[in-house]
Design an enzyme around this catalytic site. Structure first.
Site, short mmCIF file in Angstrom:
data_model
loop_
_atom_site.label_atom_id
_atom_site.label_comp_id
_atom_site.label_asym_id
_atom_site.label_seq_id
_atom_site.Cartn_x
_atom_site.Cartn_y
_atom_site.Cartn_z
N GLY A 199 -5.24 8.89 7.39
CA GLY A 199 -3.78 8.66 7.08
C GLY A 199 -3.26 9.64 6.02
N SER A 200 -2.10 9.12 5.18
CA SER A 200 -1.40 9.82 4.61
C SER A 200 -1.98 10.50 3.24
CB SER A 200 -0.09 9.03 3.65
OG SER A 200 0.73 8.16 4.72
N ALA A 201 -3.17 10.18 3.26
CA ALA A 201 -4.08 10.52 1.89
C ALA A 201 -4.27 12.36 2.19
CB ALA A 201 -5.52 9.94 1.94
N VAL A 202 -3.97 12.68 3.31
CA VAL A 202 -4.06 14.23 3.76
C VAL A 202 -2.88 14.85 3.41
CG1 VAL A 202 -6.01 13.72 5.30
CG2 VAL A 202 -3.74 14.08 6.18
N LYS A 203 -1.64 14.37 3.05
CA LYS A 203 -0.57 14.98 3.10
C LYS A 203 -0.55 16.03 2.02
CE LYS A 203 2.24 11.21 4.99
NZ LYS A 203 3.29 10.02 4.86
#
Length: 738
Positions: free
Chosen positions: A404-408
């Site tokens: 999810g957004s953890a890789v942004k």
């Protein structure tokens, strides 16, 4: 009548031919005479001149190397706390001589069976057949006639005799009936169990007959009758005991299992015995050569008949090296407790029918040292359906999930690398509407337009900003209802960018069996946008910890590891042995970003914790230390162990971070796959776990500073295990076999 004129030329040719033949024959006879003379002279020389020397050599003793067991190295945590130890146990061994006959071994096995209680659970059906033949040789021969074997030879012309023997033995085995095997008594089976262990060893190499649960009475009885049991000896074996339940420490095989068949030739070539304990998994397997140690070596001095007449120890052997891990077991214990607590709380809440696991990894971003690796998994007893918790720490690097957004942060830094934006670039957060598709938007903005830069995009977790970065990396700029036509190499360039942080590639962890994750199939260009927000490829919890570590330390991807130090065995049992080697950090690569770009992203991650739009502000705004991180909620399709539920839409919760912000000491990742099927209920258990374990780290740091034990030292005390529970690997193996 005219007389014929003689042909003198013909006469001369024949005379010459006869003369040449005679000469050649003479040379041949002379050569034969000379060779026989040399042979006779040589034999005479050997008998008369050297005869006594050779007789003396035949009577001399022959030296044979024999290996015996030594304790494996201990395993400690970074502060000298014992994690894996050895426990001495009685053992009974048998050494087969080159002259030992099968009947002699069988008699010894029968005598030994009267003194010890030998388990028969390893006796196979084939063992029983072979044993029946051994005891009923004549009856076995009668099962196959000479006539039928002659017919077999005729039907298979040019067949080798070894193949005929194989067929002969096969037919005998085939014709042994179950009724005949049923005649074997319990005592016969014990004899067989002992005999099979005797025959599995090499000549002059001690083979363990029994080392598990040898009673003092058995040990004493056998010791008293050693003179009546040729080849049998009583000695000490070393049982492996784990003082911590952490699964990544690995297991060793038991003597009853011995060397795994898949690695039999590998270990035998390194002078292992077939029933040696060897590392079977994870840390024990990775560092087998260090932990195994050097076996003692003795000389078995034999005479010309192959009989052992004297035994001399030439090398006393050396226990395996002690290994100090990077783990902080006090922190590990706290992290275990916290993860288990929230996993059970989540499981008790609504929508958690698919939830069964949670992970936490903490590492030093500057050295790659793993401080804590937690994996908890809920399982059910097949009979009672009662729920229980197992240690699933190895799942942190052997299983992978959408992040999810953890890789942004990786998406923004990759966009910098590609030159499509620079620090401070402003884009409009708005629903992304592509031709023929449904709108894709940020959670906080389903219909408006909000101008924001890269820092705020990270703070507020803007999906729209990341979508537009993916479009830009594909060679286009977003406009409403556009058709999505991206460069062919866009996907690979984005994945290459993520790989610089350790996402989607091996982290290099010093444990076997690492998984790199699953790369989705890009069947539509729109999935490139999903990749940019972490909802396409899968990553392991360890990859996520390495990724955030790379950002925390200024752009260096460090190899994560569990081995900190190699030491000699302790000499007094109170302090660790002398230091042999301290493992140094290994830099795998440096990301292709400037310090200014990394600092810009770190500022965005800091605002996730303390900014007014930060998704983790509610849990981190009041910390007594500084920290930064990124949360993630991945909307995924379930693919876990409940196959009947495949395809169910579910949410996974992720959190990555580091602390302190100014000078990071730790980086961490929380992964809770398939947390809930309720998309309308927001849960923050990932943030709870991240905060509480981080609090525990700093509390322990303060406590150790007060106690003066902040760091480990060269001369370090051995500390007792945190738990009094001993995990006996022999007993665990027995349960598995049952």
């Amino acid at each position: 009548m005219r007389k014929p004129i003689p042909n003198n030329n013909n006469k001369n040719a024949k005379a010459k031919q006869r003369a040449n033949l005679t000469f050649r024959m003479n040379i041949l006879f002379f050569s034969i005479f000379l060779l026989f003379s040399i042979l006779i002279f040589r034999l005479g020389y050997l008998q008369i001149v050297k005869g006594e020397d050779y007789v003396r050599k035949l009577e001399e003793k022959e030296e044979v190397r024999v290996n015996t067991s030594v304790p494996r190295g201990r395993i400690y945590d970074r502060y000298g706390r014992i994690l894996v130890d050895n426990q001495p146990e009685n053992a009974i061994t048998y050494t087969k001589l080159p002259t030992t006959k099968r009947d002699e071994m069988l008699e010894v096995a029968k005598d030994l069976a009267q003194l010890i209680d030998m388990p028969t659970n390893r006796v196979t059906y084939r063992d029983k057949q072979d044993f029946w033949i051994l005891n009923n040789n004549e009856a076995a021969k009668e099962k196959v006639t000479d006539k039928e074997m002659q017919e077999f030879r005729k039907a298979n012309e040019n067949i080798e005799e070894s193949e005929v023997d194989k067929e002969y033995n096969r037919r005998i085995l085939e014709r042994i009936t179950d009724e005949e095997l049923a005649q074997l008594t319990d005592f016969d089976l014990e004899v067989l169990a002992i005999y099979r262990e005797m025959t599995s060893g090499y000549n002059l190499s001690p083979q363990i007959i029994k080392s598990e649960n040898v009673t003092d009475a058995e040990f004493a009885l056998v010791s008293e009758r050693l003179s009546e049991l040729p080849g049998v000896n009583t000695t000490t074996d070393w049982k492996r005991v784990r003082l911590a339940s952490l699964a990544v420490l690995g297991r060793t095989t038991t003597p009853s299992k011995g060397i795994p068949k898949s690695k039999l030739n590998y270990y035998l070539a390194r002078e292992y015995s077939r029933n040696d304990r060897v590392g079977e998994s994870y840390f024990e397997a990775e560092y087998e050569e260090l932990l195994q140690g050097e076996k003692s070596v003795v000389k078995n001095l034999t005479n010309k008949k192959g009989e052992v007449v004297e035994t001399i120890t030439t090398y006393a052997g050396e226990p395996g090296k002690d290994l100090v891990t990077t783990l902080d077991m006090e922190l590990q214990q706290e992290a275990d407790r916290i993860v288990e607590k929230y996993l059970l709380q989540m499981k008790a809440s609504g929508g958690a029918s698919l939830l069964d696991r949670a992970f936490y990894v903490m590492m030093d971003p500057n050295t790659g040292e793993i401080l804590s690796m937690v994996g908890k998994k809920i399982e059910y007893d097949e009979e009672t359906r009662e729920r229980y918790m197992i240690d699933y720490s190895y799942g942190a690097f052997t299983t992978a999930y959408e992040a999810g957004s953890a890789v942004k942060a990786a998406t923004v830094l990759t966009a910098y690398q590609e030159g499509v934006i620079s620090p401070g670039t402003v884009l409009v957060d708005q629903p992304i509407l592509l031709a023929g598709t449904q709108p894709k938007s940020s959670v906080f903005n389903r219909g408006g337009a909000i101008a924001m830069n890269d820092v705020r995009a990270l703070e507020q977790s803007s999906n729209s900003y990341m979508f537009q970065l993916a479009i830009k990396m594909g060679g286009a700029n977003y406009y409403r209802n556009m058709g999505l036509r991206l460069k062919d190499d866009t996907l690979q360039r984005m994945r290459n960018g993520y790989a610089q942080f350790g996402l989607g590639v091996e982290t290099g962890i010093d444990l076997p069996g690492e998984m790199t994750g699953y790369q989705g199939v890009m069947d539509t260009p729109g999935k490139m946008l999903d990749l940019a927000i972490g909802q396409f490829d899968t990553y392991t919890p360890l990859q996520l910890a390495q990724y955030i570590s790379t950002i925390a330390n200024g752009g260096y991807r460090i190899q994560p590891r569990l081995l900190k130090e190699i030491r000699n065995p302790s000499s007094d049992g109170e302090k660790l042995g002398t230091l042999v080697e301290e493992v140094q950090p290994k830099i795998l690569n440096r990301i292709s970003n400037t310090d200014a770009e990394i600092a810009q992203v770190k500022e965005g991650l800091r605002r996730v914790y303390v900014g007014s739009y930060g998704s983790a502000r509610s849990k981190f705004y009041d910390t007594p230390y500084t920290a930064a991180g990124k949360t993630g909620t991945a909307e995924v399709v379930y693919y876990g162990p409940q196959k009947e539920r495949y395809g169910t839409e579910v949410l996974s919760l992720i959190h990555v971070g580091f602390a302190p912000y100014e000078n990071p000491e730790v980086a961490y990742a929380v992964v809770i796959p398939w947390a809930t099927t309720n998309h309308n209920r927001y849960t923050s258990y990932n943030n709870y776990i991240a905060r509480e374990v981080l609090d525990a780290y700093f509390a322990l740091k303060e406590k150790r500073a007060t106690d003066g034990k902040l760091t480990n030292t060269v001369e370090q005390d051995i500390l007792p295990a945190l738990s009094k529970d001993i995990l006996d690997e022999d007993e665990e193996e027995e349960k598995v076999n049952e």
